[in-house]
Design a protein around this motif. Structure first.
Motif, PDB file in Angstrom:
ATOM      1  N   LEU A   5       0.794  -1.221   0.000  1.00  0.00           N
ATOM      2  CA  LEU A   5       0.000   0.000   0.000  1.00  0.00           C
ATOM      3  C   LEU A   5       0.829   1.275   0.000  1.00  0.00           C
ATOM      4  O   LEU A   5       0.314   2.349  -0.265  1.00  0.00           O
ATOM      5  CB  LEU A   5      -0.941  -0.001   1.209  1.00  0.00           C
ATOM      6  CG  LEU A   5      -1.924  -1.175   1.271  1.00  0.00           C
ATOM      7  CD1 LEU A   5      -2.721  -1.126   2.557  1.00  0.00           C
ATOM      8  CD2 LEU A   5      -2.855  -1.162   0.066  1.00  0.00           C
ATOM      9  N   LEU A   8      -0.222   5.279   1.295  1.00  0.00           N
ATOM     10  CA  LEU A   8      -1.627   5.632   1.153  1.00  0.00           C
ATOM     11  C   LEU A   8      -2.313   5.676   2.519  1.00  0.00           C
ATOM     12  O   LEU A   8      -1.997   4.888   3.415  1.00  0.00           O
ATOM     13  CB  LEU A   8      -2.347   4.602   0.273  1.00  0.00           C
ATOM     14  CG  LEU A   8      -1.940   4.531  -1.198  1.00  0.00           C
ATOM     15  CD1 LEU A   8      -2.687   3.399  -1.881  1.00  0.00           C
ATOM     16  CD2 LEU A   8      -2.232   5.849  -1.908  1.00  0.00           C
ATOM     17  N   SER A  12      -7.820   5.453   0.995  1.00  0.00           N
ATOM     18  CA  SER A  12      -7.224   5.270  -0.330  1.00  0.00           C
ATOM     19  C   SER A  12      -6.717   3.848  -0.510  1.00  0.00           C
ATOM     20  O   SER A  12      -6.791   3.285  -1.612  1.00  0.00           O
ATOM     21  CB  SER A  12      -6.082   6.261  -0.542  1.00  0.00           C
ATOM     22  OG  SER A  12      -6.529   7.594  -0.440  1.00  0.00           O
ATOM     23  N   ALA A  13      -6.200   3.264   0.572  1.00  0.00           N
ATOM     24  CA  ALA A  13      -5.677   1.898   0.509  1.00  0.00           C
ATOM     25  C   ALA A  13      -6.777   0.911   0.170  1.00  0.00           C
ATOM     26  O   ALA A  13      -6.628   0.054  -0.720  1.00  0.00           O
ATOM     27  CB  ALA A  13      -5.025   1.531   1.842  1.00  0.00           C
ATOM     28  N   LYS A  16      -7.822   1.335  -3.393  1.00  0.00           N
ATOM     29  CA  LYS A  16      -6.865   0.751  -4.339  1.00  0.00           C
ATOM     30  C   LYS A  16      -7.088  -0.749  -4.480  1.00  0.00           C
ATOM     31  O   LYS A  16      -7.107  -1.288  -5.591  1.00  0.00           O
ATOM     32  CB  LYS A  16      -5.436   1.018  -3.863  1.00  0.00           C
ATOM     33  CG  LYS A  16      -4.374   0.345  -4.732  1.00  0.00           C
ATOM     34  CD  LYS A  16      -2.965   0.588  -4.196  1.00  0.00           C
ATOM     35  CE  LYS A  16      -1.929  -0.151  -5.049  1.00  0.00           C
ATOM     36  NZ  LYS A  16      -0.550   0.062  -4.556  1.00  0.00           N
ATOM     37  N   ILE A  17      -7.279  -1.428  -3.348  1.00  0.00           N
ATOM     38  CA  ILE A  17      -7.503  -2.870  -3.379  1.00  0.00           C
ATOM     39  C   ILE A  17      -8.793  -3.190  -4.120  1.00  0.00           C
ATOM     40  O   ILE A  17      -8.834  -4.103  -4.967  1.00  0.00           O
ATOM     41  CB  ILE A  17      -7.551  -3.436  -1.944  1.00  0.00           C
ATOM     42  CG1 ILE A  17      -6.192  -3.262  -1.269  1.00  0.00           C
ATOM     43  CG2 ILE A  17      -7.940  -4.912  -1.957  1.00  0.00           C
ATOM     44  CD1 ILE A  17      -6.203  -3.567   0.214  1.00  0.00           C
ATOM     45  N   ASP A  19     -10.296  -1.427  -6.399  1.00  0.00           N
ATOM     46  CA  ASP A  19     -10.108  -1.155  -7.825  1.00  0.00           C
ATOM     47  C   ASP A  19      -9.411  -2.314  -8.520  1.00  0.00           C
ATOM     48  O   ASP A  19      -9.795  -2.726  -9.624  1.00  0.00           O
ATOM     49  CB  ASP A  19      -9.298   0.126  -8.023  1.00  0.00           C
ATOM     50  CG  ASP A  19     -10.101   1.379  -7.711  1.00  0.00           C
ATOM     51  OD1 ASP A  19     -11.342   1.280  -7.619  1.00  0.00           O
ATOM     52  OD2 ASP A  19      -9.483   2.453  -7.540  1.00  0.00           O
ATOM     53  N   ILE A  20      -8.391  -2.854  -7.883  1.00  0.00           N
ATOM     54  CA  ILE A  20      -7.643  -3.972  -8.474  1.00  0.00           C
ATOM     55  C   ILE A  20      -8.542  -5.193  -8.612  1.00  0.00           C
ATOM     56  O   ILE A  20      -8.558  -5.862  -9.661  1.00  0.00           O
ATOM     57  CB  ILE A  20      -6.404  -4.301  -7.620  1.00  0.00           C
ATOM     58  CG1 ILE A  20      -5.388  -3.157  -7.689  1.00  0.00           C
ATOM     59  CG2 ILE A  20      -5.761  -5.611  -8.079  1.00  0.00           C
ATOM     60  CD1 ILE A  20      -4.215  -3.313  -6.750  1.00  0.00           C
TER      61      ILE A  20
END
Length: 365
Positions: A5, A8, A12-13, A16-17, A19-20
């Motif tokens: 991460l 972040l 946000s972290a 991000k996960i 989104d992936i």
């Protein structure tokens, strides 16, 4: 967590996960299925999509030529995976290069060329043009069950020799197309003959994310495929647990457990779909998708869900302690979610194995 991460913040972290994971779930895989009319293209598409030829939304399998233009058939459980029924080849007007332009060859990840008898010159021409355009293709010799049934009438029947003779005859006919192999299948039972080998070859040629999409969508019809599905599903558990850990570090009462329950419900439901376990009598937990929710998670995980309740309280208390406490809470949530998902994946994979063994024993009888 820190390595993955970076710097972040927690919100946000988690974003991000998510989104992936969403990108992995939405990666598009387009499979072109072509061949002469009557070769069993539509039956292959239906079998791959876990549908019978007469089920709603199945590809039509009339004897007459059905497909006049490319027709898309999204997978019912994985709409990001689409099989395309292309117009039949082999007519007097057929020109391989024009055919590929007409069917928009660039949108397909690979081609499957189906024949029900010996491959003909039109198959060779098509494969040669596909090679020129730097696309992968795979030859399928369909209706092998019919050949075996006919050969069994002979006094000195040997199935292995019959299969190898058919394979070599096809390879010989495809010599100009540099065919290294031909895959023998029966759309009435993809679990027989060469379907596992076909899947292995396609896997090797696909990039990672498209390979993942293929493995989830392929029907769980052999022990080898079940194992591949299990491994594919397990690869994302650490990332899902990471999202759980990041949320546990936020000192808001009830936030971690509500997030964890949502994660568990979503992931476990995906296991049911991948293993095709809904409403199967041979499985340990018979659950309707309409009933899927937190109570189902508790049923699936048994005592471990009670442990999770105790740990969620501890996570909150630890999260109140500055810096170190948040790290401890995150670690506990990560470990609990990771353990639960792995346990449930193992249990449901065993259930899928039992379903398959039961089906095979019934078929043998």
């Amino acid at each position: 967590m820190k390595d993955f991460l970076g710097d972040l913040d927690l919100t946000s972290a988690v974003g991000k996960i998510q989104d992936i994971l969403e990108k992995i779930d939405k990666v598009q895989l387009n499979i072109a299925v072509t061949g002469e009319s009557g070769s069993g293209k539509s039956s292959f598409i239906n079998a791959f999509r876990r549908l019978g030829d007469e089920d709603p939304d199945s590809a039509p399998t009339d004897v007459v030529q059905c497909t006049k233009e490319p027709t898309a058939y999204p997978h019912p459980d994985y709409p990001n995976v689409t099989l395309w029924d292309l117009p039949g080849i082999g007519t007097t007007q057929f020109k391989a290069d024009k055919y590929l332009v007409d069917v928009k060859f660039e949108r397909y990840d690979f081609f499957i060329i189906v024949a029900s008898q010996r491959f003909r010159e039109c198959n060779v021409e098509l494969a040669t043009e596909i090679q020129k355009m730097k696309k992968n293709f795979y030859f399928i010799r369909n209706q092998i069950d019919n050949d075996i049934r006919n050969e069994k009438r002979k006094r000195e029947f040997n199935e292995e020799k019959v299969l190898e003779a058919i394979r070599q005859d096809c390879i010989k006919g495809l010599g100009q197309a540099n065919a290294a192999d031909v895959f023998l299948i029966s759309c009435h039972d993809l679990g027989l003959y060469d379907f596992n080998r076909l899947l292995d070859h396609i896997e090797e040629d696909l990039p990672n994310q498209k390979r993942h999409a293929l493995l989830l969508a392929v029907p769980p019809i052999t022990m080898e495929i079940l194992q591949k599905k299990k491994e594919a599903l397990r690869t994302r558990i650490w990332m899902v647990a990471l999202a759980s850990g990041a949320m546990a570090a936020v000192p808001i009462p009830g936030l971690s457990i509500s997030v964890d329950l949502g994660i568990l419900v979503s992931e476990i439901k995906s296991y049911y779909i991948a293993f095709n376990l809904d409403l199967k009598a041979e499985i340990k937990y018979v659950i309707k998708f309409s009933d899927f929710g937190p109570n189902v998670v508790a049923q699936l995980l048994g005592a471990s869900s009670r442990v999770a309740g105790v740990e969620s309280t501890a996570e909150y208390l630890f999260s109140l302690i500055p810096v170190i406490g948040s790290a401890i809470a995150a670690g506990m949530s990560f470990a609990t979610t990771y353990y639960m998902l792995n346990k449930c994946l193992d249990d449901l994979a065993n259930d899928a194995n039992n379903v398959l063994m039961k089906a095979r024993s019934t078929h043998a009888e």
